[in-house]
Design a protein around this motif. Structure first.
Motif, PDB file in Angstrom:
ATOM      1  N   ALA A   1      -4.273   3.598   5.885  1.00  0.00           N
ATOM      2  CA  ALA A   1      -3.994   2.615   4.837  1.00  0.00           C
ATOM      3  C   ALA A   1      -5.175   2.497   3.888  1.00  0.00           C
ATOM      4  O   ALA A   1      -5.004   2.389   2.662  1.00  0.00           O
ATOM      5  CB  ALA A   1      -3.671   1.259   5.457  1.00  0.00           C
ATOM      6  N   ALA A   2      -6.400   2.533   4.422  1.00  0.00           N
ATOM      7  CA  ALA A   2      -7.587   2.438   3.582  1.00  0.00           C
ATOM      8  C   ALA A   2      -7.705   3.653   2.666  1.00  0.00           C
ATOM      9  O   ALA A   2      -8.025   3.527   1.474  1.00  0.00           O
ATOM     10  CB  ALA A   2      -8.828   2.303   4.450  1.00  0.00           C
ATOM     11  N   LYS A   3      -7.431   4.844   3.210  1.00  0.00           N
ATOM     12  CA  LYS A   3      -7.517   6.051   2.394  1.00  0.00           C
ATOM     13  C   LYS A   3      -6.461   6.051   1.290  1.00  0.00           C
ATOM     14  O   LYS A   3      -6.732   6.443   0.154  1.00  0.00           O
ATOM     15  CB  LYS A   3      -7.366   7.294   3.289  1.00  0.00           C
ATOM     16  N   LEU A   4      -5.261   5.597   1.623  1.00  0.00           N
ATOM     17  CA  LEU A   4      -4.214   5.524   0.610  1.00  0.00           C
ATOM     18  C   LEU A   4      -4.569   4.519  -0.478  1.00  0.00           C
ATOM     19  O   LEU A   4      -4.348   4.765  -1.671  1.00  0.00           O
ATOM     20  CB  LEU A   4      -2.881   5.154   1.258  1.00  0.00           C
ATOM     21  N   GLY A   5      -5.113   3.378  -0.064  1.00  0.00           N
ATOM     22  CA  GLY A   5      -5.509   2.374  -1.049  1.00  0.00           C
ATOM     23  C   GLY A   5      -6.587   2.887  -1.976  1.00  0.00           C
ATOM     24  O   GLY A   5      -6.556   2.640  -3.191  1.00  0.00           O
ATOM     25  N   GLN A   6      -7.556   3.629  -1.414  1.00  0.00           N
ATOM     26  CA  GLN A   6      -8.606   4.203  -2.252  1.00  0.00           C
ATOM     27  C   GLN A   6      -8.037   5.256  -3.194  1.00  0.00           C
ATOM     28  O   GLN A   6      -8.431   5.348  -4.361  1.00  0.00           O
ATOM     29  CB  GLN A   6      -9.688   4.822  -1.368  1.00  0.00           C
ATOM     30  N   GLU A   7      -7.086   6.039  -2.701  1.00  0.00           N
ATOM     31  CA  GLU A   7      -6.513   7.111  -3.523  1.00  0.00           C
ATOM     32  C   GLU A   7      -5.737   6.557  -4.715  1.00  0.00           C
ATOM     33  O   GLU A   7      -5.922   7.001  -5.855  1.00  0.00           O
ATOM     34  CB  GLU A   7      -5.593   7.978  -2.656  1.00  0.00           C
ATOM     35  N   VAL A   8      -4.851   5.581  -4.472  1.00  0.00           N
ATOM     36  CA  VAL A   8      -4.023   5.068  -5.570  1.00  0.00           C
ATOM     37  C   VAL A   8      -4.743   4.002  -6.374  1.00  0.00           C
ATOM     38  O   VAL A   8      -4.356   3.710  -7.516  1.00  0.00           O
ATOM     39  CB  VAL A   8      -2.687   4.511  -5.040  1.00  0.00           C
ATOM     40  N   GLY A   9      -5.765   3.405  -5.791  1.00  0.00           N
ATOM     41  CA  GLY A   9      -6.506   2.341  -6.464  1.00  0.00           C
ATOM     42  C   GLY A   9      -6.128   0.976  -5.913  1.00  0.00           C
ATOM     43  O   GLY A   9      -4.937   0.653  -5.827  1.00  0.00           O
ATOM     44  N   PHE A  10      -7.126   0.208  -5.540  1.00  0.00           N
ATOM     45  CA  PHE A  10      -6.850  -1.101  -4.937  1.00  0.00           C
ATOM     46  C   PHE A  10      -6.216  -2.051  -5.954  1.00  0.00           C
ATOM     47  O   PHE A  10      -5.410  -2.909  -5.591  1.00  0.00           O
ATOM     48  CB  PHE A  10      -8.136  -1.692  -4.349  1.00  0.00           C
ATOM     49  N   SER A  11      -6.553  -1.892  -7.225  1.00  0.00           N
ATOM     50  CA  SER A  11      -5.907  -2.717  -8.249  1.00  0.00           C
ATOM     51  C   SER A  11      -4.435  -2.341  -8.385  1.00  0.00           C
ATOM     52  O   SER A  11      -3.593  -3.204  -8.691  1.00  0.00           O
ATOM     53  CB  SER A  11      -6.622  -2.558  -9.590  1.00  0.00           C
ATOM     54  N   THR A  12      -4.111  -1.063  -8.155  1.00  0.00           N
ATOM     55  CA  THR A  12      -2.713  -0.641  -8.192  1.00  0.00           C
ATOM     56  C   THR A  12      -1.920  -1.284  -7.062  1.00  0.00           C
ATOM     57  O   THR A  12      -0.772  -1.704  -7.250  1.00  0.00           O
ATOM     58  CB  THR A  12      -2.623   0.893  -8.090  1.00  0.00           C
TER      59      THR A  12
ATOM     60  N   VAL B   1       0.842  -1.196   0.000  1.00  0.00           N
ATOM     61  CA  VAL B   1       0.000   0.000   0.000  1.00  0.00           C
ATOM     62  C   VAL B   1       0.878   1.247   0.000  1.00  0.00           C
ATOM     63  O   VAL B   1       0.685   2.174  -0.802  1.00  0.00           O
ATOM     64  CB  VAL B   1      -0.935   0.002   1.226  1.00  0.00           C
ATOM     65  N   TYR B   2       1.858   1.276   0.884  1.00  0.00           N
ATOM     66  CA  TYR B   2       2.707   2.457   1.004  1.00  0.00           C
ATOM     67  C   TYR B   2       3.688   2.568  -0.168  1.00  0.00           C
ATOM     68  O   TYR B   2       4.033   3.674  -0.581  1.00  0.00           O
ATOM     69  CB  TYR B   2       3.437   2.446   2.342  1.00  0.00           C
ATOM     70  N   LEU B   3       4.139   1.431  -0.708  1.00  0.00           N
ATOM     71  CA  LEU B   3       4.969   1.497  -1.911  1.00  0.00           C
ATOM     72  C   LEU B   3       4.201   2.154  -3.052  1.00  0.00           C
ATOM     73  O   LEU B   3       4.747   3.002  -3.781  1.00  0.00           O
ATOM     74  CB  LEU B   3       5.419   0.096  -2.321  1.00  0.00           C
ATOM     75  N   ALA B   4       2.939   1.762  -3.212  1.00  0.00           N
ATOM     76  CA  ALA B   4       2.119   2.353  -4.271  1.00  0.00           C
ATOM     77  C   ALA B   4       1.909   3.844  -4.019  1.00  0.00           C
ATOM     78  O   ALA B   4       1.937   4.652  -4.957  1.00  0.00           O
ATOM     79  CB  ALA B   4       0.782   1.628  -4.364  1.00  0.00           C
ATOM     80  N   ALA B   5       1.705   4.222  -2.756  1.00  0.00           N
ATOM     81  CA  ALA B   5       1.497   5.631  -2.426  1.00  0.00           C
ATOM     82  C   ALA B   5       2.766   6.443  -2.668  1.00  0.00           C
ATOM     83  O   ALA B   5       2.719   7.559  -3.205  1.00  0.00           O
ATOM     84  CB  ALA B   5       1.050   5.759  -0.974  1.00  0.00           C
ATOM     85  N   LEU B   6       3.918   5.902  -2.271  1.00  0.00           N
ATOM     86  CA  LEU B   6       5.177   6.605  -2.482  1.00  0.00           C
ATOM     87  C   LEU B   6       5.479   6.743  -3.975  1.00  0.00           C
ATOM     88  O   LEU B   6       5.964   7.785  -4.427  1.00  0.00           O
ATOM     89  CB  LEU B   6       6.317   5.870  -1.769  1.00  0.00           C
ATOM     90  N   GLU B   7       5.214   5.704  -4.738  1.00  0.00           N
ATOM     91  CA  GLU B   7       5.456   5.774  -6.180  1.00  0.00           C
ATOM     92  C   GLU B   7       4.523   6.787  -6.828  1.00  0.00           C
ATOM     93  O   GLU B   7       4.878   7.407  -7.848  1.00  0.00           O
ATOM     94  CB  GLU B   7       5.265   4.394  -6.813  1.00  0.00           C
TER      95      GLU B   7
END
Length: 696
Positions: A415-426, A363-369
């Motif tokens: 974590a949920a907000k980050l997942g929604q922001e970047v996309g759960f498929s991402t 989750v955080y890797l996707a957010a950082l990227e």
């Protein structure tokens, strides 16, 4: 006047011509087959030559230091002539493996047709329709690769064997050469291994157990899974009765449950590693007969450390697993369970379990990227996504916090907000990018680790972060030699970049904060460590994964039946086992500083004395659609020191906090292994903005 002849239909002429062509092709094929069988028959060794040929391939496995880990190959067993083989052993084998053995010509068309029918019914191959003669041909002359070319050669050899040898000779060869598991080739070796005496003394029940092993030696081995072995023996006895080899009363009198097994030779956890590594030889080399010397990555000293770390920290009644990878992916230690003798099931490579908050790595890797920075502010507040409302296990929200703080204390809402922001498929794509091979769902709750994963895959992912975002692939075999010649050498591929180096560095920033002040504090070893805990619903699984000094180690603990374990959190037993292993394992390695400096998260997130006493990071149950299911919250452990009320207790393992530490330079030097006399105090890489800290 003569009646005019009706002209033949052109379709009729074409049909006749097609039939003629097909008949011609069939005749030619039959002639070709007969020639191939005749040639193969003439090239077959004699019966005496086949009796004297070795059973199986000898393999000696070496550790990284050159010591011999294990020698594998044929177990000792006498050649039992046909007339000395017990009738029940012969009948059991024919009944369960090839009931038309006495009537077919080497290939059984009925069996082949049945296997094809089942293939179309099930959608995949379930049974091969191989006769005893075909199995003998495959075991003696061919490999086990499932290719049509190999199958065709197997048919030719089976037909040739039937032309050259009698049925009794074929059965004698088969029973003395087939593999029965545990290194035992032939019924005499199997009888001595499992029952302690020769095959000429086998009873009906014992013969049924041995005959049942051929289908899957590992699955039905009585020393590995007595229940499966007994169940399979029951199938063999039923087949013998059905085919008229024994009477109903004899079948009823046979009792596989009452069999006494010979004491098993002592094994150790090294076999978890060799069981994982050696099957890879089938894809690495083509040599199937010459004795092999296999050189591996396993470090015997580290293996003993891993074994001890798991044994000393695993909760009573639970299982534990550990994998440790060097910076290039070399497996230095692999513990697949607490006792290899009682269970050969490798929980480090085969078990799939929910990782809990350890999954937040992706989750955080996707957010950082996507552009976030560790110091970015995000609001910890109630959130609802597609009907799912995650809560922090403290049941408390802290308002604006930095990503570093949210990760260190495993805040679920963030974590949920980050997942929604970047996309759960991402997030799912990021997990697959980093080597997760099991299916990853894209329900919102996936950010809390609801998809099953393997320990070795998760460890690989953390190792790739430690490697600055370059893919790390676990491997166990470095070199293989046959007759003194090297036939395989492993080459490390460092060309696959998963994320940019700065993303990996920022992720390391978050991971080291989680160990220094967050949920992973029990994993400190006196030198820089980065890692993450994970705990699943009702304390069913506990994880800790982290890296230090070029070594990445993952630990899992839980029960095989997935029942809850009181007090199991990722930050307790798994983190303790990680530290118990990593401290001696890295003792002779240079201390390596991370590219990011230690930056402390906010400390004042609330003014309630017990605001952050809570449950594991994934302490809620969810259904198949990711929606929450109400469960009674577990009670936190009442032993151990209380955390600093000013600091947010970790969402994962809050009750495992060490005694309160004063945050000063001396403390930072101690946990990171720096010598203040030789190293100047580090300048902070970045500070969270002042307005990130909510008012008390």
């Amino acid at each position: 006047m003569a009646r005019a002849r009706t002209p033949r239909s052109p379709w009729r002429r074409r049909f006749v011509r097609l039939v003629q062509v097909l008949v011609g092709l069939a005749v030619m094929a039959a002639i070709g087959l007969a020639i191939a069988v005749y040639v193969a028959r003439e090239q077959l060794p004699s019966f005496d030559e086949l009796k004297s040929s070795p059973n199986g391939q000898m393999i000696r496995v070496h550790a990284a230091d050159g010591s011999v880990l294990v020698s594998l190959g044929p177990s000792f067993g006498e050649w039992i002539p046909y007339d000395r083989i017990p009738q029940v052993m012969r009948d059991a084998t024919v009944a369960v493996e090839d009931r038309r053995f006495r009537s077919h010509i080497g290939v059984d068309p009925i069996g082949v047709a049945r296997s094809v029918e089942v293939r179309f019914q099930r959608g995949h191959w379930v049974q091969g329709g191989s006769t005893i003669t075909q199995q003998l041909a495959r075991n003696v002359f061919l490999s086990s690769q499932k290719k049509f070319g190999r199958k065709f050669r197997e048919w030719i050899l089976a037909l040739a064997l039937e032309r050259k040898f009698s049925k009794d000779q074929i059965l004698e060869l088969y029973l003395n050469k087939v593999y029965y598991g545990g290194g035992a080739y032939g019924i005499d070796a199997a009888s001595r291994k499992f029952f302690g005496y020769g095959a000429d003394q086998l009873s009906l029940a014992e013969a049924a157990v041995i005959a049942g092993l051929v289908k899957a030696p590992s699955n039905y081995s009585p020393t590995a899974d007595a229940t499966a072995a007994v169940g399979r023996a029951g199938v063999v006895i039923a087949q013998m009765e059905r085919n008229g080899y024994i009477s109903a009363s004899e079948a009823e009198a046979a009792d596989p449950h009452g069999l006494k097994l010979a004491p098993e030779a002592k094994q150790n956890s090294v076999r978890y590693f060799t069981d994982w590594a050696l099957p890879q030889l089938d894809t690495l080399i083509d040599e199937t007969t010459a004795p092999l010397e296999v050189w591996t990555t396993l470090d015997p000293a580290m293996q003993r450390m891993g074994d001890a770390a798991v044994q000393q920290n695993v909760p009573a009644g639970a299982q534990g697993a550990l994998v440790s990878l060097d910076r290039d992916g070399a497996v230095r230690a692999m513990v697949g369970g607490t006792d290899y003798v009682s269970s050969i099931y490798n929980r480090a490579t085969q078990a799939v379990r929910q990782p809990g908050s350890a999954f937040k790595l992706f989750v955080y890797l996707a957010a950082l990227e996507a552009g976030h920075k560790p110091g970015d502010t995000i609001v910890d507040e109630p959130v609802t996504i597609d009907g799912w409302s995650p809560r922090n296990d403290s049941r408390h929200n802290s308002g604006p916090v930095s990503l570093r703080t949210a990760f260190a204390y495993s805040l679920n809402t963030v974590a949920a907000k980050l997942g929604q922001e970047v996309g759960f498929s991402t997030v799912a794509d990021m997990a697959r990018r980093f080597g997760i091979t099991t299916p990853v769902n894209t329900h919102p709750s996936m950010v809390l680790g609801t998809s099953d994963v393997r320990l070795i895959d998760m460890t690989r992912a953390f190792a790739s972060v430690a490697s600055n975002g370059i893919a790390v692939t676990p491997y166990g075999i470095t070199r293989v030699t046959a007759n003194g010649q090297t036939i395989y050498t492993h080459e490390v591929d460092r060309s696959h970049v998963l994320v940019a180096p700065y993303v990996a560095a920022e992720m390391t920033d978050l991971l080291q904060t989680a160990v220094n002040t967050g949920t992973g504090r029990q994993a400190q070893i006196g030198r820089p460590v980065a890692g993450k805990t994970g705990t699943t619903t009702s304390n069913k699984d506990g994880w800790f994964l982290g890296f230090s000094s070029g070594l990445t180690t993952g630990v899992w603990m839980g029960r095989d039946d997935a029942r809850p374990i009181a007090g199991l959190h990722g930050g307790t037993a798994p983190a303790h086992a990680f530290a118990a292993f990593m401290k001696p394992a890295t003792a002779n390695r240079p201390i390596e500083q991370f590219e990011t400096q230690v930056t402390m998260p906010e400390w004042q997130l609330g003014n309630e004395e017990d605001a952050y006493f809570g449950q594991p990071d994934n302490g809620m149950a969810v259904d198949a659609d990711g929606n929450p299911v109400q469960t009674a919250p577990a009670q936190p452990a009442d032993d151990g020191p209380a955390p600093d009320p000013r600091a947010p207790a970790p969402s994962d393992d809050a009750d495992s906090a060490p005694p309160r530490q004063e945050l000063n330079q001396d403390w930072i030097d101690r946990v990171t292994g720096r010598d203040p006399r030789r190293t100047a105090p580090p300048a902070p890489r970045e500070r969270a903005p002042q307005d990130d800290r909510p008012n008390p």
